[in-house]
Motif scaffolding. Structure first.
Motif, PDB file in Angstrom:
ATOM      1  N   UNK A 152       0.846  -1.197   0.000  1.00  9.26           N
ATOM      2  CA  UNK A 152       0.000   0.000   0.000  1.00  9.26           C
ATOM      3  C   UNK A 152       0.880   1.245   0.000  1.00  9.26           C
ATOM      4  N   UNK A 153       0.712   2.074  -1.015  1.00  3.97           N
ATOM      5  CA  UNK A 153       1.443   3.345  -1.057  1.00  3.97           C
ATOM      6  C   UNK A 153       0.891   4.239   0.050  1.00  3.97           C
ATOM      7  N   UNK A 154       1.780   4.629   0.980  1.00  4.82           N
ATOM      8  CA  UNK A 154       1.304   5.369   2.163  1.00  4.82           C
ATOM      9  C   UNK A 154       0.781   6.758   1.795  1.00  4.82           C
ATOM     10  N   UNK A 155       1.241   7.311   0.681  1.00  5.66           N
ATOM     11  CA  UNK A 155       0.778   8.647   0.280  1.00  5.66           C
ATOM     12  C   UNK A 155      -0.607   8.564  -0.354  1.00  5.66           C
ATOM     13  N   UNK A 156      -0.767   7.631  -1.293  1.00  3.62           N
ATOM     14  CA  UNK A 156      -2.052   7.574  -2.021  1.00  3.62           C
ATOM     15  C   UNK A 156      -3.020   6.563  -1.407  1.00  3.62           C
ATOM     16  N   UNK A 157      -2.488   5.672  -0.539  1.00  5.89           N
ATOM     17  CA  UNK A 157      -3.240   4.569   0.072  1.00  5.89           C
ATOM     18  C   UNK A 157      -3.720   3.549  -0.962  1.00  5.89           C
ATOM     19  N   UNK A 158      -3.180   3.652  -2.165  1.00  4.28           N
ATOM     20  CA  UNK A 158      -3.584   2.712  -3.222  1.00  4.28           C
ATOM     21  C   UNK A 158      -2.622   1.530  -3.287  1.00  4.28           C
ATOM     22  N   UNK A 159      -3.118   0.333  -3.627  1.00  5.72           N
ATOM     23  CA  UNK A 159      -2.219  -0.825  -3.759  1.00  5.72           C
ATOM     24  C   UNK A 159      -1.304  -0.686  -4.980  1.00  5.72           C
ATOM     25  N   UNK A 160      -0.022  -1.018  -4.772  1.00  4.61           N
ATOM     26  CA  UNK A 160       0.967  -0.954  -5.860  1.00  4.61           C
ATOM     27  C   UNK A 160       1.543  -2.357  -6.043  1.00  4.61           C
ATOM     28  N   UNK A 161       1.645  -2.788  -7.283  1.00  8.51           N
ATOM     29  CA  UNK A 161       2.128  -4.143  -7.571  1.00  8.51           C
ATOM     30  C   UNK A 161       3.647  -4.203  -7.489  1.00  8.51           C
ATOM     31  N   UNK A 162       4.202  -5.188  -6.756  1.00  4.96           N
ATOM     32  CA  UNK A 162       5.659  -5.393  -6.779  1.00  4.96           C
ATOM     33  C   UNK A 162       6.029  -6.765  -7.316  1.00  4.96           C
ATOM     34  N   UNK A 163       5.062  -7.665  -7.453  1.00  7.20           N
ATOM     35  CA  UNK A 163       5.366  -8.984  -8.018  1.00  7.20           C
ATOM     36  C   UNK A 163       4.110  -9.546  -8.666  1.00  7.20           C
ATOM     37  N   UNK A 164       4.292 -10.175  -9.829  1.00  5.95           N
ATOM     38  CA  UNK A 164       3.145 -10.799 -10.493  1.00  5.95           C
ATOM     39  C   UNK A 164       3.644 -11.913 -11.384  1.00  5.95           C
ATOM     40  N   UNK A 165       3.288 -13.127 -11.068  1.00  6.25           N
ATOM     41  CA  UNK A 165       3.688 -14.269 -11.891  1.00  6.25           C
ATOM     42  C   UNK A 165       2.565 -15.300 -11.816  1.00  6.25           C
ATOM     43  N   UNK A 166       1.963 -15.575 -12.967  1.00  5.38           N
ATOM     44  CA  UNK A 166       0.849 -16.533 -12.977  1.00  5.38           C
ATOM     45  C   UNK A 166       1.067 -17.555 -14.091  1.00  5.38           C
ATOM     46  N   UNK A 167       0.395 -18.709 -14.027  1.00  8.92           N
ATOM     47  CA  UNK A 167       0.546 -19.732 -15.061  1.00  8.92           C
ATOM     48  C   UNK A 167       0.062 -19.235 -16.428  1.00  8.92           C
ATOM     49  N   UNK A 168       0.482 -19.925 -17.480  1.00 13.89           N
ATOM     50  CA  UNK A 168       0.017 -19.607 -18.841  1.00 13.89           C
ATOM     51  C   UNK A 168      -1.467 -19.968 -18.969  1.00 13.89           C
ATOM     52  N   UNK A 169      -2.089 -19.410 -19.987  1.00 15.49           N
ATOM     53  CA  UNK A 169      -3.476 -19.741 -20.359  1.00 15.49           C
ATOM     54  C   UNK A 169      -4.466 -19.556 -19.201  1.00 15.49           C
ATOM     55  N   UNK A 170      -4.357 -18.432 -18.564  1.00 13.81           N
ATOM     56  CA  UNK A 170      -5.275 -18.150 -17.444  1.00 13.81           C
ATOM     57  C   UNK A 170      -6.726 -18.139 -17.909  1.00 13.81           C
TER      58      UNK A 170
END
Ligand code: URA
Length: 210
Positions: A105-123
């Protein structure tokens, strides 16, 4: 209860959850209970999986036997507490593919910020189960589900241990198509965003970081 929210009111789930809520439950016992409860929640969230049949031979005869249809499921852990639920769900669905979403959570905007994203193929061809024990404000959960949709997923379920009404409402607004399965719907959030009565910080309790 609605189509959007399933509360698993099974006596074993409720009993285990009470033990997990107790302040004096140790890290080891908390982890073990989380594993056990994950099996029961996974049973419920997969209840309507698409099925087909295949021809098999038993030692006695041939039969047309039921089997899961389609590509392997994707389980997506929302870091870091999601990993505690993930372990137990994987024991029940050992062939599932696994993804991870990291948000802070960005403390200034309180919005979630992505730092990692890895998912299987063909979601787009998989049933996707996002796991995170605590659905609190719902902001990071809604953001994680948006990322899963961007990756192509269309059949997404959200599995948690505890939900706050605020989080359920946020998810319903952002993702009315995503069914939430939880062990309990608690009363509310406190001013720091903790679920009441809740069980405290799920990550700290499962990893012993406090
Ligand atoms: N996350 C937690 O771990 N606990 C809460 O009560 C709310 C969010």
């Amino acid at each position: 209860m609605s189509d959007h929210l399933t509360i698993v009111d099974h006596p074993l789930v409720q009993h285990k959850l009470t033990l997990m809520r107790e302040r004096d439950t140790s890290t080891a016992v908390f982890r073990q209970l989380l594993r056990e409860i994950s099996h029961l929640l996974a049973y419920e969230v997969t209840r309507d999986l698409p099925m087909t049949t295949k021809q098999i031979e038993t030692p006695l005869v041939e039969m047309e036997a039921p089997t899961l249809k389609g590509k392997k499921l994707a389980l997506v852990s929302i870091l870091r507490a999601g990993n505690g639920l993930l372990d137990g769900v994987l024991e029940l669905i050992p062939s599932a593919r696994v993804g991870f979403v990291g948000l802070y959570r960005d403390e200034a905007t309180l919005q979630p910020v992505q730092y990692y994203f890895k998912v299987p193929a063909e979601m787009q061809n998989r049933v996707v189960i996002a796991v995170d024990p605590m659905l609190a404000t719902g902001n990071s959960s809604a953001a994680a589900v948006s990322l899963l949709k961007e990756s192509g997923a269309t059949d997404i379920r959200f599995l948690c241990l505890l939900a706050a009404p605020e989080g359920v409402a946020r998810m319903k607004e952002a993702h009315p198509d995503v069914r939430i399965v939880t062990a309990a719907l608690d009363e509310r959030l406190n001013e720091k965003g903790y679920i009441l009565p809740g069980l405290g910080d799920a990550g700290d309790r499962m990893f012993g970081t406090k």
